[in-house]
Write a protein that holds these residues in place. Structure first.
Motif, short mmCIF file in Angstrom:
data_model
loop_
_atom_site.label_atom_id
_atom_site.label_comp_id
_atom_site.label_asym_id
_atom_site.label_seq_id
_atom_site.Cartn_x
_atom_site.Cartn_y
_atom_site.Cartn_z
N TRP A 1 0.47 11.96 7.77
CA TRP A 1 -0.19 12.45 6.58
C TRP A 1 -0.41 11.32 5.42
O TRP A 1 -1.58 11.36 4.80
N LEU A 2 0.46 10.78 5.16
CA LEU A 2 0.51 9.48 4.35
C LEU A 2 -0.55 8.44 4.80
O LEU A 2 -1.27 8.01 3.75
N ALA A 3 -0.48 8.14 5.84
CA ALA A 3 -1.24 7.09 6.68
C ALA A 3 -2.79 7.58 6.56
O ALA A 3 -3.61 6.83 6.44
N ASN A 4 -2.98 8.87 6.60
CA ASN A 4 -4.42 9.23 6.92
C ASN A 4 -4.96 9.76 5.64
O ASN A 4 -5.78 9.17 4.82
N GLU A 5 -4.25 11.00 5.02
CA GLU A 5 -4.78 11.56 3.51
C GLU A 5 -4.48 10.70 2.57
O GLU A 5 -5.16 10.72 1.59
N GLY A 6 -3.50 9.88 2.51
CA GLY A 6 -3.12 9.19 1.38
C GLY A 6 -3.93 7.79 1.43
O GLY A 6 -3.69 7.00 0.50
N ALA A 7 -4.36 7.38 2.30
CA ALA A 7 -4.98 6.11 2.60
C ALA A 7 -6.17 5.58 1.41
O ALA A 7 -6.17 4.23 0.95
N ALA A 8 -6.57 6.59 0.96
CA ALA A 8 -7.67 6.23 -0.18
C ALA A 8 -7.10 5.76 -1.48
O ALA A 8 -7.97 4.99 -2.03
N ARG A 9 -5.91 6.15 -1.69
CA ARG A 9 -5.18 5.63 -2.77
C ARG A 9 -4.35 4.67 -2.66
O ARG A 9 -4.09 3.72 -3.09
N THR A 10 -3.64 4.69 -1.38
CA THR A 10 -2.61 3.55 -0.97
C THR A 10 -3.45 2.19 -0.50
O THR A 10 -2.87 1.22 -0.70
N GLY A 11 -4.70 2.37 0.02
CA GLY A 11 -5.35 1.12 0.53
C GLY A 11 -4.77 1.07 1.86
O GLY A 11 -4.98 -0.12 2.42
N GLY A 12 -4.02 1.97 2.36
CA GLY A 12 -3.46 1.85 3.72
C GLY A 12 -2.03 1.33 3.52
O GLY A 12 -1.65 0.69 2.64
N LEU A 13 -1.20 1.80 4.56
CA LEU A 13 0.15 1.14 4.59
C LEU A 13 0.22 -0.07 5.24
O LEU A 13 -0.55 -0.49 5.84
N GLN A 14 1.17 -0.81 4.54
CA GLN A 14 1.35 -2.28 4.97
C GLN A 14 2.59 -2.55 5.35
O GLN A 14 3.53 -2.18 4.99
N ALA A 15 2.55 -3.59 6.30
CA ALA A 15 3.96 -4.00 6.93
C ALA A 15 4.93 -4.56 5.80
O ALA A 15 4.56 -5.12 4.87
N GLY A 16 6.06 -4.10 5.76
CA GLY A 16 7.23 -4.47 5.10
C GLY A 16 7.38 -3.50 3.67
O GLY A 16 8.43 -3.61 3.12
N GLN A 17 6.04 -2.57 3.57
CA GLN A 17 6.40 -1.42 2.67
C GLN A 17 7.36 -0.45 3.10
O GLN A 17 7.64 0.02 4.35
N TRP A 18 7.84 0.48 2.26
CA TRP A 18 8.98 1.33 2.45
C TRP A 18 8.34 2.76 2.36
O TRP A 18 7.39 2.97 1.44
N VAL A 19 8.70 3.82 2.94
CA VAL A 19 8.20 5.06 3.05
C VAL A 19 9.50 5.92 3.03
O VAL A 19 10.27 6.13 3.94
N THR A 20 9.77 6.66 1.91
CA THR A 20 10.94 7.69 1.98
C THR A 20 10.57 8.99 2.00
O THR A 20 9.38 9.25 1.19
N THR A 21 11.11 10.23 2.56
CA THR A 21 10.55 10.88 3.16
C THR A 21 11.07 12.23 2.38
O THR A 21 11.08 13.30 3.10
#
Length: 255
Positions: free
Chosen positions: A205-225
């Motif tokens: 969901w974050l990788a898809n629906e959130g991408a417009a805001r996040t600019g996409g997930l990047q290597a090294g970033q954290w995602v806490t759930t």
């Protein structure tokens, strides 16, 4: 589409909350005309606050129920630390949440075709036990209008991660047990208690629906759930320990 005048009002709101956080002098509420009136405005407020702290080190994402649409907020890189850290600086709320977090090993840039669960899992470098530290610029953040609380980084105030978990894909998160203790006293003990129902659903969901805001997930970033134990409060000088039955331990101490 926000007008320039509305953006200025939300910027003023961000400044009030930033000042409250930095000084440890919370506000009762935002002036009525500065309160976010939509999720878009709450996210605008989040981004203005986070920008004041520098680079983004990751994202907190969660959902209050298994059926609810997730929400997310940026985590400033400056607030991310490894286990056994002493949390310094101005702190007032000192809230704690037990979480499972992931570190990305590959970029997931925005694209027209949605990422599958398999693609997202493949892009994950590691899984970790974590503590999210809760802070707020509001005196009583859970009693004000919900959009205002969301705008204040969803009460985010820090992120502490434990060692990577071996063979994390074998963990059954629906049966995983967690204990949070403060100063050696168990405060909460639960099993399979992540509020989103299935925490893995949050990642695509974050990788898809959130991408417009996040600019996409990047290597090294954290995602806490999201929280497994609700909000547990600590004091100045307190030590907190979270223990998952399979996913390991993570510690922190407040100055």
């Amino acid at each position: 589409m926000m007008t320039g005048a509305r953006e200025q009002q939300l910027t003023d709101a961000a400044d009030l909350l930033l000042d409250a956080r930095r000084t440890g002098t919370p506000i009762a509420d935002l002036p009525a005309e500065l309160r976010p009136e939509s999720l878009e405005e709450a996210y605008f407020l989040q981004d203005r606050i986070a920008a004041a702290y520098g680079d983004i080190g990751g994202w907190k994402v969660g959902a209050p129920t298994a059926e609810a649409t997730p929400m997310f907020a940026p985590m400033p890189l400056a607030w991310i630390a490894a286990s056994e850290v002493t949390m310094e600086g101005v702190r007032r709320l000192r809230g704690l949440e037990s979480e499972i977090a992931f570190r990305m090993g590959e970029d997931l840039p925005p694209r027209a075709t949605p990422y599958t669960m398999e693609e997202v899992v493949k892009a994950i470098a590691s899984c970790h036990p974590a503590i999210e530290v809760l802070e707020s610029g509001f005196e009583t953040p859970l009693t004000i209008e919900r959009l205002s609380m969301i705008g204040d980084l969803q009460m985010h105030g820090g992120f502490v991660y434990g060692p990577a978990v071996d063979d994390w894909k074998k963990i059954d998160f629906k049966t995983e047990h967690v204990v949070i203790a403060v100063d050696g006293v168990v405060r909460v003990e639960r099993t399979g208690s992540n509020t989103s129902g299935d925490l893995m659903r949050l990642l695509p969901w974050l990788a898809n629906e959130g991408a417009a805001r996040t600019g996409g997930l990047q290597a090294g970033q954290w995602v806490t759930t999201g929280s497994w134990t609700g909000a547990t409060m600590a004091n100045s000088g307190s030590t907190a320990k979270v223990t998952f039955s399979t996913a390991g331990n993570v510690y922190l101490r407040f100055q």
